[in-house]
Design a protein around this motif. Structure first.
Motif, PDB file in Angstrom:
ATOM      1  N   PRO A 123       0.809  -1.228   0.000  1.00  0.00           N
ATOM      2  CA  PRO A 123       0.000   0.000   0.000  1.00  0.00           C
ATOM      3  C   PRO A 123       0.842   1.278   0.000  1.00  0.00           C
ATOM      4  CG  PRO A 123      -0.845  -1.552   1.608  1.00  0.00           C
ATOM      5  CD  PRO A 123       0.423  -2.134   1.073  1.00  0.00           C
ATOM      6  N   ALA A 124       1.947   1.285   0.723  1.00  0.00           N
ATOM      7  CA  ALA A 124       2.795   2.485   0.773  1.00  0.00           C
ATOM      8  C   ALA A 124       3.355   2.814  -0.611  1.00  0.00           C
ATOM      9  CB  ALA A 124       3.936   2.279   1.765  1.00  0.00           C
ATOM     10  N   THR A 125       3.647   1.781  -1.396  1.00  0.00           N
ATOM     11  CA  THR A 125       4.170   1.999  -2.746  1.00  0.00           C
ATOM     12  C   THR A 125       3.079   2.546  -3.661  1.00  0.00           C
ATOM     13  OG1 THR A 125       5.694   0.168  -2.399  1.00  0.00           O
ATOM     14  CG2 THR A 125       5.398   0.908  -4.666  1.00  0.00           C
ATOM     15  N   LEU A 126       1.850   2.038  -3.511  1.00  0.00           N
ATOM     16  CA  LEU A 126       0.728   2.561  -4.303  1.00  0.00           C
ATOM     17  C   LEU A 126       0.529   4.046  -4.017  1.00  0.00           C
ATOM     18  CD1 LEU A 126      -1.872  -0.349  -3.930  1.00  0.00           C
ATOM     19  CD2 LEU A 126      -0.298   0.061  -5.819  1.00  0.00           C
ATOM     20  N   LYS A 127       0.574   4.417  -2.735  1.00  0.00           N
ATOM     21  CA  LYS A 127       0.412   5.831  -2.368  1.00  0.00           C
ATOM     22  C   LYS A 127       1.569   6.669  -2.892  1.00  0.00           C
ATOM     23  CE  LYS A 127      -2.283   5.318   1.853  1.00  0.00           C
ATOM     24  NZ  LYS A 127      -2.297   5.526   3.294  1.00  0.00           N
ATOM     25  N   ALA A 128       2.787   6.131  -2.810  1.00  0.00           N
ATOM     26  CA  ALA A 128       3.959   6.869  -3.284  1.00  0.00           C
ATOM     27  C   ALA A 128       3.859   7.131  -4.784  1.00  0.00           C
ATOM     28  CB  ALA A 128       5.233   6.102  -2.958  1.00  0.00           C
ATOM     29  N   ALA A 129       3.328   6.166  -5.534  1.00  0.00           N
ATOM     30  CA  ALA A 129       3.174   6.338  -6.980  1.00  0.00           C
ATOM     31  C   ALA A 129       2.177   7.446  -7.287  1.00  0.00           C
ATOM     32  CB  ALA A 129       2.728   5.020  -7.615  1.00  0.00           C
ATOM     33  N   ILE A 130       1.090   7.505  -6.524  1.00  0.00           N
ATOM     34  CA  ILE A 130       0.105   8.576  -6.704  1.00  0.00           C
ATOM     35  C   ILE A 130       0.767   9.929  -6.440  1.00  0.00           C
ATOM     36  CG2 ILE A 130      -1.996   9.618  -5.760  1.00  0.00           C
ATOM     37  CD1 ILE A 130      -2.974   6.719  -5.234  1.00  0.00           C
ATOM     38  N   LYS A 131       1.517  10.006  -5.350  1.00  0.00           N
ATOM     39  CA  LYS A 131       2.197  11.269  -5.020  1.00  0.00           C
ATOM     40  C   LYS A 131       3.202  11.662  -6.095  1.00  0.00           C
ATOM     41  CE  LYS A 131       1.803  10.785  -0.016  1.00  0.00           C
ATOM     42  NZ  LYS A 131       2.527  10.629   1.244  1.00  0.00           N
ATOM     43  N   TYR A 132       3.891  10.678  -6.656  1.00  0.00           N
ATOM     44  CA  TYR A 132       4.898  10.945  -7.670  1.00  0.00           C
ATOM     45  C   TYR A 132       4.268  11.441  -8.971  1.00  0.00           C
ATOM     46  CZ  TYR A 132       8.511  10.046 -11.169  1.00  0.00           C
ATOM     47  OH  TYR A 132       9.396  10.168 -12.199  1.00  0.00           O
ATOM     48  N   LEU A 133       3.159  10.829  -9.364  1.00  0.00           N
ATOM     49  CA  LEU A 133       2.588  11.125 -10.680  1.00  0.00           C
ATOM     50  C   LEU A 133       1.542  12.226 -10.695  1.00  0.00           C
ATOM     51  CD1 LEU A 133       2.237   7.711 -12.493  1.00  0.00           C
ATOM     52  CD2 LEU A 133       3.573   9.674 -13.197  1.00  0.00           C
ATOM     53  N   THR A 134       1.045  12.628  -9.564  1.00  0.00           N
ATOM     54  CA  THR A 134      -0.012  13.635  -9.562  1.00  0.00           C
ATOM     55  C   THR A 134       0.476  14.903  -8.882  1.00  0.00           C
ATOM     56  OG1 THR A 134      -0.960  12.972  -7.447  1.00  0.00           O
ATOM     57  CG2 THR A 134      -1.779  11.841  -9.397  1.00  0.00           C
ATOM     58  N   PRO A 135      -0.185  15.997  -9.180  1.00  0.00           N
ATOM     59  CA  PRO A 135       0.151  17.257  -8.502  1.00  0.00           C
ATOM     60  C   PRO A 135      -0.272  17.236  -7.028  1.00  0.00           C
ATOM     61  CG  PRO A 135      -1.409  17.628 -10.309  1.00  0.00           C
ATOM     62  CD  PRO A 135      -1.194  16.165 -10.195  1.00  0.00           C
ATOM     63  N   ILE A 136      -1.080  16.243  -6.649  1.00  0.00           N
ATOM     64  CA  ILE A 136      -1.559  16.143  -5.273  1.00  0.00           C
ATOM     65  C   ILE A 136      -0.474  15.465  -4.447  1.00  0.00           C
ATOM     66  CG2 ILE A 136      -3.312  15.109  -3.783  1.00  0.00           C
ATOM     67  CD1 ILE A 136      -5.160  15.265  -6.304  1.00  0.00           C
ATOM     68  N   LYS A 137       0.155  16.198  -3.569  1.00  0.00           N
ATOM     69  CA  LYS A 137       1.290  15.658  -2.824  1.00  0.00           C
ATOM     70  C   LYS A 137       0.876  14.902  -1.564  1.00  0.00           C
ATOM     71  CE  LYS A 137       4.142  16.954  -5.827  1.00  0.00           C
ATOM     72  NZ  LYS A 137       4.371  15.975  -6.856  1.00  0.00           N
ATOM     73  N   ASP A 138      -0.347  15.078  -1.130  1.00  0.00           N
ATOM     74  CA  ASP A 138      -0.812  14.374   0.070  1.00  0.00           C
ATOM     75  C   ASP A 138      -2.213  13.825  -0.192  1.00  0.00           C
ATOM     76  OD1 ASP A 138      -1.163  13.353   2.558  1.00  0.00           O
ATOM     77  OD2 ASP A 138      -1.223  15.266   3.597  1.00  0.00           O
ATOM     78  N   PRO A 139      -2.316  12.697  -0.948  1.00  0.00           N
ATOM     79  CA  PRO A 139      -3.634  12.173  -1.329  1.00  0.00           C
ATOM     80  C   PRO A 139      -4.573  11.940  -0.150  1.00  0.00           C
ATOM     81  CG  PRO A 139      -1.916  11.011  -2.500  1.00  0.00           C
ATOM     82  CD  PRO A 139      -1.235  11.894  -1.500  1.00  0.00           C
ATOM     83  N   ASP A 140      -4.043  11.498   0.991  1.00  0.00           N
ATOM     84  CA  ASP A 140      -4.920  11.206   2.129  1.00  0.00           C
ATOM     85  C   ASP A 140      -5.651  12.445   2.638  1.00  0.00           C
ATOM     86  OD1 ASP A 140      -4.223   8.580   2.014  1.00  0.00           O
ATOM     87  OD2 ASP A 140      -2.724   8.703   3.598  1.00  0.00           O
ATOM     88  N   ASN A 141      -5.052  13.608   2.463  1.00  0.00           N
ATOM     89  CA  ASN A 141      -5.671  14.839   2.959  1.00  0.00           C
ATOM     90  C   ASN A 141      -6.195  15.736   1.845  1.00  0.00           C
ATOM     91  OD1 ASN A 141      -5.269  14.374   5.747  1.00  0.00           O
ATOM     92  ND2 ASN A 141      -3.101  14.734   5.432  1.00  0.00           N
ATOM     93  N   SER A 142      -6.244  15.206   0.635  1.00  0.00           N
ATOM     94  CA  SER A 142      -6.748  15.971  -0.499  1.00  0.00           C
ATOM     95  C   SER A 142      -8.263  15.789  -0.604  1.00  0.00           C
ATOM     96  CB  SER A 142      -6.059  15.475  -1.766  1.00  0.00           C
ATOM     97  OG  SER A 142      -6.889  15.605  -2.878  1.00  0.00           O
ATOM     98  N   LYS A 143      -8.973  16.862  -0.931  1.00  0.00           N
ATOM     99  CA  LYS A 143     -10.442  16.788  -1.073  1.00  0.00           C
ATOM    100  C   LYS A 143     -10.847  15.781  -2.138  1.00  0.00           C
ATOM    101  CE  LYS A 143     -11.652  21.432   0.416  1.00  0.00           C
ATOM    102  NZ  LYS A 143     -12.204  22.718   0.002  1.00  0.00           N
ATOM    103  N   ILE A 144     -10.120  15.775  -3.260  1.00  0.00           N
ATOM    104  CA  ILE A 144     -10.474  14.881  -4.363  1.00  0.00           C
ATOM    105  C   ILE A 144     -10.346  13.412  -3.941  1.00  0.00           C
ATOM    106  CG2 ILE A 144      -8.173  14.881  -5.410  1.00  0.00           C
ATOM    107  CD1 ILE A 144      -9.409  14.899  -8.127  1.00  0.00           C
ATOM    108  N   TYR A 145      -9.303  13.075  -3.182  1.00  0.00           N
ATOM    109  CA  TYR A 145      -9.129  11.693  -2.756  1.00  0.00           C
ATOM    110  C   TYR A 145     -10.066  11.327  -1.615  1.00  0.00           C
ATOM    111  CZ  TYR A 145      -5.540  10.446  -5.983  1.00  0.00           C
ATOM    112  OH  TYR A 145      -4.891  10.136  -7.140  1.00  0.00           O
ATOM    113  N   LYS A 146     -10.313  12.247  -0.700  1.00  0.00           N
ATOM    114  CA  LYS A 146     -11.273  11.968   0.375  1.00  0.00           C
ATOM    115  C   LYS A 146     -12.648  11.686  -0.218  1.00  0.00           C
ATOM    116  CE  LYS A 146      -9.277  14.311   4.331  1.00  0.00           C
ATOM    117  NZ  LYS A 146      -9.385  15.424   5.264  1.00  0.00           N
ATOM    118  N   LYS A 147     -13.055  12.515  -1.175  1.00  0.00           N
ATOM    119  CA  LYS A 147     -14.365  12.321  -1.813  1.00  0.00           C
ATOM    120  C   LYS A 147     -14.412  10.968  -2.526  1.00  0.00           C
ATOM    121  CE  LYS A 147     -17.545  14.391  -5.090  1.00  0.00           C
ATOM    122  NZ  LYS A 147     -17.761  15.411  -6.104  1.00  0.00           N
TER     123      LYS A 147
END
Length: 185
Positions: free
Chosen positions: A143-167
């Motif tokens: 799971p940590a690698t999946l999250k790291a890939a999201i952070k690497y490829l998207t402008p959203i640096k903190d997916p867990d606290n982003s509105k788009i990911y929370k929604k």
């Protein structure tokens, strides 16, 4: 009261989740348990043993790489160039774009072009989500690698606290359990 609270926590926070596995067998389940996955979503075979961990498994009722019916669309080499058009003209609201680590490992998708497309998805409130794309236990990605890939490829640096990911994560369980696009195993 305790059961009600635990259900609320479960439905609000279903991570860690692997949104794209091609084959689930005993070894995949053991590895997923080792990585503490709670939910797996697959489009391939499911071989389950009652002695193995109680991980929630959902299976796509459609092929997310080819049949653009569901709210989660899979990026593939075949649809990559036309993906924005699919999203714009999709009969349903696209909730998330999935890319799996098999494409990521094989460098089959041009990441400069992907980054260009990501701004379109972000503007339309559609998150990019990673899955392992696993065909075997050795391809399961933590799971940590999946999250790291999201952070690497998207402008959203903190997916867990982003509105788009929370929604997205708040709506995901409803999408999975409504029975329209996924079946429970």
């Amino acid at each position: 009261m305790t059961k009600e609270i635990s259900e609320k926590i479960y439905y609000r926070d279903i991570r860690p989740i692997d949104l794209y596995i091609k084959k689930i067998d005993k070894e995949v389940l053991k590895t997923a348990e080792f990585f503490n996955f709670k939910t797996l979503v697959c489009d391939g075979d499911i071989e389950r043993d009652t002695a193995l961990p109680a991980i929630t498994i959902f299976k796509y009722k459609y092929n997310p790489e080819k049949d653009f019916k569901g709210p989660l669309i899979k990026i593939s080499i075949d649809n990559f160039e036309r993906l924005s058009d699919y999203v714009k003209n999709h009969p349903n609201k696209v909730q998330g774009i999935i890319i799996d680590f098999n494409d990521f490992r094989g460098n089959q998708i041009n990441y400069q072009a992907l980054n260009f497309k990501l701004s379109f998805f972000e503007k339309h409130g559609i998150p990019l989500i990673f899955g392992s794309g696993a065909n075997s236990a050795s391809q399961i990605v933590p799971p940590a690698t999946l999250k790291a890939a999201i952070k690497y490829l998207t402008p959203i640096k903190d997916p867990d606290n982003s509105k788009i990911y929370k929604k997205f994560y708040n709506n995901l369980m409803g999408i999975l359990t409504q029975g329209k696009y996924f079946e429970t195993h």
